[in-house]
Design a protein around this motif. Sequence first.
Motif, PDB file in Angstrom:
ATOM      1  N   VAL A  72       0.865  -1.166   0.000  1.00  0.00           N
ATOM      2  CA  VAL A  72       0.000   0.000   0.000  1.00  0.00           C
ATOM      3  C   VAL A  72       0.907   1.223   0.000  1.00  0.00           C
ATOM      4  O   VAL A  72       1.760   1.372   0.868  1.00  0.00           O
ATOM      5  N   GLU A  73       0.718   2.070  -1.001  1.00  0.00           N
ATOM      6  CA  GLU A  73       1.565   3.241  -1.103  1.00  0.00           C
ATOM      7  C   GLU A  73       1.115   4.316  -0.134  1.00  0.00           C
ATOM      8  O   GLU A  73      -0.066   4.489   0.117  1.00  0.00           O
ATOM      9  N   GLU A  74       2.078   5.007   0.366  1.00  0.00           N
ATOM     10  CA  GLU A  74       1.813   6.130   1.257  1.00  0.00           C
ATOM     11  C   GLU A  74       1.001   7.175   0.499  1.00  0.00           C
ATOM     12  O   GLU A  74       1.291   7.469  -0.654  1.00  0.00           O
ATOM     13  N   PRO A  75      -0.023   7.738   1.135  1.00  0.00           N
ATOM     14  CA  PRO A  75      -0.813   8.770   0.452  1.00  0.00           C
ATOM     15  C   PRO A  75       0.036  10.017   0.185  1.00  0.00           C
ATOM     16  O   PRO A  75       1.059  10.236   0.844  1.00  0.00           O
ATOM     17  N   PRO A  76      -0.412  10.843  -0.738  1.00  0.00           N
ATOM     18  CA  PRO A  76       0.309  12.102  -0.956  1.00  0.00           C
ATOM     19  C   PRO A  76       0.278  12.956   0.314  1.00  0.00           C
ATOM     20  O   PRO A  76      -0.600  12.812   1.151  1.00  0.00           O
ATOM     21  N   ARG A  77       1.234  13.837   0.418  1.00  0.00           N
ATOM     22  CA  ARG A  77       1.301  14.717   1.596  1.00  0.00           C
ATOM     23  C   ARG A  77       0.585  16.033   1.358  1.00  0.00           C
ATOM     24  O   ARG A  77       0.370  16.805   2.290  1.00  0.00           O
ATOM     25  N   SER A  78       0.235  16.275   0.129  1.00  0.00           N
ATOM     26  CA  SER A  78      -0.561  17.465  -0.185  1.00  0.00           C
ATOM     27  C   SER A  78      -1.339  17.185  -1.461  1.00  0.00           C
ATOM     28  O   SER A  78      -1.024  16.261  -2.212  1.00  0.00           O
ATOM     29  N   GLY A  79      -2.376  17.973  -1.695  1.00  0.00           N
ATOM     30  CA  GLY A  79      -3.170  17.826  -2.903  1.00  0.00           C
ATOM     31  C   GLY A  79      -4.192  16.704  -2.786  1.00  0.00           C
ATOM     32  O   GLY A  79      -4.508  16.215  -1.703  1.00  0.00           O
ATOM     33  N   LYS A  80      -4.670  16.287  -3.949  1.00  0.00           N
ATOM     34  CA  LYS A  80      -5.717  15.275  -4.019  1.00  0.00           C
ATOM     35  C   LYS A  80      -5.255  13.961  -3.379  1.00  0.00           C
ATOM     36  O   LYS A  80      -4.148  13.501  -3.625  1.00  0.00           O
ATOM     37  N   GLY A  81      -6.126  13.365  -2.548  1.00  0.00           N
ATOM     38  CA  GLY A  81      -5.825  12.082  -1.915  1.00  0.00           C
ATOM     39  C   GLY A  81      -4.954  12.175  -0.684  1.00  0.00           C
ATOM     40  O   GLY A  81      -4.458  11.173  -0.190  1.00  0.00           O
ATOM     41  N   SER A  82      -4.742  13.392  -0.180  1.00  0.00           N
ATOM     42  CA  SER A  82      -3.855  13.557   0.969  1.00  0.00           C
ATOM     43  C   SER A  82      -4.615  13.838   2.262  1.00  0.00           C
ATOM     44  O   SER A  82      -4.016  14.219   3.255  1.00  0.00           O
ATOM     45  N   GLY A  83      -5.910  13.622   2.257  1.00  0.00           N
ATOM     46  CA  GLY A  83      -6.731  13.958   3.413  1.00  0.00           C
ATOM     47  C   GLY A  83      -6.521  13.052   4.609  1.00  0.00           C
ATOM     48  O   GLY A  83      -5.851  12.006   4.549  1.00  0.00           O
ATOM     49  N   GLU A  84      -7.129  13.471   5.686  1.00  0.00           N
ATOM     50  CA  GLU A  84      -7.020  12.748   6.960  1.00  0.00           C
ATOM     51  C   GLU A  84      -7.514  11.304   6.832  1.00  0.00           C
ATOM     52  O   GLU A  84      -6.878  10.375   7.350  1.00  0.00           O
ATOM     53  N   GLU A  85      -8.617  11.101   6.136  1.00  0.00           N
ATOM     54  CA  GLU A  85      -9.166   9.744   5.985  1.00  0.00           C
ATOM     55  C   GLU A  85      -8.204   8.839   5.201  1.00  0.00           C
ATOM     56  O   GLU A  85      -8.063   7.660   5.502  1.00  0.00           O
TER      57      GLU A  85
END
Length: 118
Positions: A72-85
């Motif tokens: 599972v890749e780490e989510p982005p740290r900013s922008g789309k897909g980087s939210g708390e959930e």
Amino acid sequence: MPSIIPTSPGQVQDIARALLEAADSPDEVRTDTSGPRLAFIVSDELATKAGFGEYDDDPEPLPAPEPEPETVEEPPRSGKGSGEEAWKKFLTDQKFEFDPKLERNELIALWDAHTGGQ
């Protein structure tokens, strides 16, 4: 392909004769002189036919390989897909324990502390 290695010099002729008699063609019997003793290299079928082992022409199938664990890749740290959930789901998928009350930046900082910021 098995290697049949005579244990004494007197066996060489007997083994060669048995293999050649069982073979459909002399080309099915190869010799190997790279080791300390002469060896006969033949197919599994020929070795069995000549009485030097048992060949199973219908072996049990090998078990299916275990699937590679899904990364599972780490989510982005900013922008789309980087939210708390996204970060909570990622950490949960990593079996990483965290306080569910933490906010996104705190989750990222916690993960960075765990991984050494890598």
